[in-house]
Design a protein around this motif. Structure first.
Motif, mmCIF file in Angstrom:
data_model
loop_
_atom_site.group_PDB
_atom_site.id
_atom_site.type_symbol
_atom_site.label_atom_id
_atom_site.label_comp_id
_atom_site.label_asym_id
_atom_site.label_seq_id
_atom_site.Cartn_x
_atom_site.Cartn_y
_atom_site.Cartn_z
ATOM 1 N N GLN A 1 -4.951 35.164 3.883
ATOM 2 C CA GLN A 1 -4.852 34.341 5.083
ATOM 3 C C GLN A 1 -5.115 35.166 6.339
ATOM 4 N N ALA A 2 -4.696 36.424 6.317
ATOM 5 C CA ALA A 2 -4.887 37.289 7.482
ATOM 6 C C ALA A 2 -6.355 37.646 7.698
ATOM 7 N N VAL A 3 -7.112 37.818 6.612
ATOM 8 C CA VAL A 3 -8.511 38.242 6.761
ATOM 9 C C VAL A 3 -9.472 37.066 6.768
ATOM 10 N N GLY A 4 -9.029 35.894 6.291
ATOM 11 C CA GLY A 4 -9.893 34.719 6.264
ATOM 12 C C GLY A 4 -10.464 34.472 4.882
ATOM 13 N N GLN A 5 -10.410 33.211 4.447
ATOM 14 C CA GLN A 5 -10.886 32.844 3.118
ATOM 15 C C GLN A 5 -12.148 31.992 3.181
ATOM 16 N N GLY A 6 -12.846 32.038 4.316
ATOM 17 C CA GLY A 6 -13.971 31.135 4.492
ATOM 18 C C GLY A 6 -15.303 31.660 3.997
ATOM 19 N N SER A 7 -15.390 32.937 3.607
ATOM 20 C CA SER A 7 -16.674 33.462 3.158
ATOM 21 C C SER A 7 -16.485 34.482 2.050
ATOM 22 N N PHE A 8 -17.576 34.742 1.342
ATOM 23 C CA PHE A 8 -17.545 35.552 0.130
ATOM 24 C C PHE A 8 -17.229 37.014 0.417
ATOM 25 N N GLY A 9 -17.769 37.556 1.528
ATOM 26 C CA GLY A 9 -17.588 38.977 1.825
ATOM 27 C C GLY A 9 -16.134 39.411 1.892
ATOM 28 N N PRO A 10 -15.303 38.802 2.757
ATOM 29 C CA PRO A 10 -13.892 39.192 2.818
ATOM 30 C C PRO A 10 -13.144 38.978 1.507
ATOM 31 N N LEU A 11 -13.525 37.938 0.752
ATOM 32 C CA LEU A 11 -12.854 37.667 -0.518
ATOM 33 C C LEU A 11 -13.229 38.689 -1.599
ATOM 34 N N LEU A 12 -14.272 39.458 -1.378
ATOM 35 C CA LEU A 12 -14.566 40.616 -2.235
ATOM 36 C C LEU A 12 -13.907 41.873 -1.690
ATOM 37 N N VAL B 1 -2.151 45.563 -11.284
ATOM 38 C CA VAL B 1 -2.855 45.248 -10.031
ATOM 39 C C VAL B 1 -4.364 45.082 -10.258
ATOM 40 N N PRO B 2 -5.048 45.992 -10.989
ATOM 41 C CA PRO B 2 -6.477 45.763 -11.224
ATOM 42 C C PRO B 2 -6.769 44.435 -11.927
ATOM 43 N N THR B 3 -5.925 44.055 -12.879
ATOM 44 C CA THR B 3 -6.128 42.783 -13.581
ATOM 45 C C THR B 3 -5.921 41.601 -12.635
ATOM 46 N N LEU B 4 -4.917 41.691 -11.780
ATOM 47 C CA LEU B 4 -4.681 40.642 -10.785
ATOM 48 C C LEU B 4 -5.874 40.498 -9.853
ATOM 49 N N MET B 5 -6.406 41.628 -9.374
ATOM 50 C CA MET B 5 -7.574 41.579 -8.497
ATOM 51 C C MET B 5 -8.801 41.057 -9.243
ATOM 52 N N ALA B 6 -8.893 41.384 -10.534
ATOM 53 C CA ALA B 6 -10.006 40.878 -11.347
ATOM 54 C C ALA B 6 -9.973 39.357 -11.425
ATOM 55 N N LEU B 7 -8.784 38.779 -11.569
ATOM 56 C CA LEU B 7 -8.664 37.323 -11.620
ATOM 57 C C LEU B 7 -9.157 36.682 -10.327
ATOM 58 N N LEU B 8 -8.813 37.304 -9.200
ATOM 59 C CA LEU B 8 -9.279 36.794 -7.910
ATOM 60 C C LEU B 8 -10.799 36.830 -7.838
ATOM 61 N N VAL B 9 -11.393 37.944 -8.232
ATOM 62 C CA VAL B 9 -12.858 38.082 -8.171
ATOM 63 C C VAL B 9 -13.537 37.108 -9.127
ATOM 64 N N LEU B 10 -12.993 36.950 -10.340
ATOM 65 C CA LEU B 10 -13.571 36.010 -11.296
ATOM 66 C C LEU B 10 -13.612 34.593 -10.732
#
Length: 200
Positions: free
Chosen positions: A37-48, A66-75
């Motif tokens: 929410q702090a960085v913005g969820q409107g585009s692909f770049g910040p979400l990577l 933590v790596p697995t959690l981040m992997a789920l977000l990226v997937l």
């Protein structure tokens, strides 16, 4: 256009600042949703960038799970982009996952100096890699990285390499800098190859 979209990130330093200043509902931990929410969820770049930075950071990226959690977000994000979505849906159970904010704050402080150096090296170039079909190529490689990240938890430092690649992809999209995307593609191949060799 949403407020998040209007206030696009200018670089890695600003992303670190926004994560560090994110409102926190817990005195001990910070939730993934609060960071996004702090960085913005409107585009692909910040979400990577967010999962990339979190996985790369010392003290934080090495926390088991933590790596697995981040992997789920990226997937989820890369998968939605590959099927043509332009807005991204993330489940509440994922957004509620958290990390200790003390470790995160120390890691963010450590990262600020290299972030300023990185930001100075970003500029528009090789833009065909960060637009249209190039974006789908980046999403595909990010999807492949995320599939491999749970295995990387058992191979020392490989998850950090995956985090670096994700961070570079995110920065390339934000700055329209295809050179960073190209370097991230090479890094992805090397990291995944090293994991395969280590597990054989």
């Amino acid at each position: 256009m949403t407020e998040e979209r209007r206030q696009e990130l200018a670089g890695l330093s600003q992303l670190l600042d926004r994560i560090g200043q994110a409102p926190r509902t817990d005195a001990e931990r910070i939730r993934l949703g609060e960071m996004l929410q702090a960085v913005g969820q409107g585009s692909f770049g910040p979400l990577l960038l967010v999962p990339g930075v979190i996985t790369l950071l010392p003290l934080v990226g090495d926390i088991p799970g933590v790596p697995t959690l981040m992997a789920l977000l990226v997937l989820l994000v890369a998968g939605q982009l590959l099927v043509g979505r332009r807005t991204f849906w993330l489940p509440q159970w994922l957004l509620k996952r958290s990390v200790p904010h003390g470790k995160l704050d120390r890691a963010l402080t450590w990262m600020h100096k290299p972030a300023r150096v990185i930001d100075r090296g970003l500029k528009p170039r090789l833009t065909w890699l960060t637009q249209r079909a190039g974006t789908y190529l980046i999403a595909l490689f990010c999807f492949l990285i995320a599939l491999a990240m749970p295995l990387m938890e058992v191979v020392p430092f490989s998850a950090n390499g995956a985090g670096l690649a994700l961070m570079m992809f995110g920065l390339s999209l934000m700055a329209n800098d295809g050179l960073w995307a190209l370097l991230a593609l090479i890094l992805t191949g090397g990291t995944v190859g090293a994991v395969i060799v280590a597990l054989l």
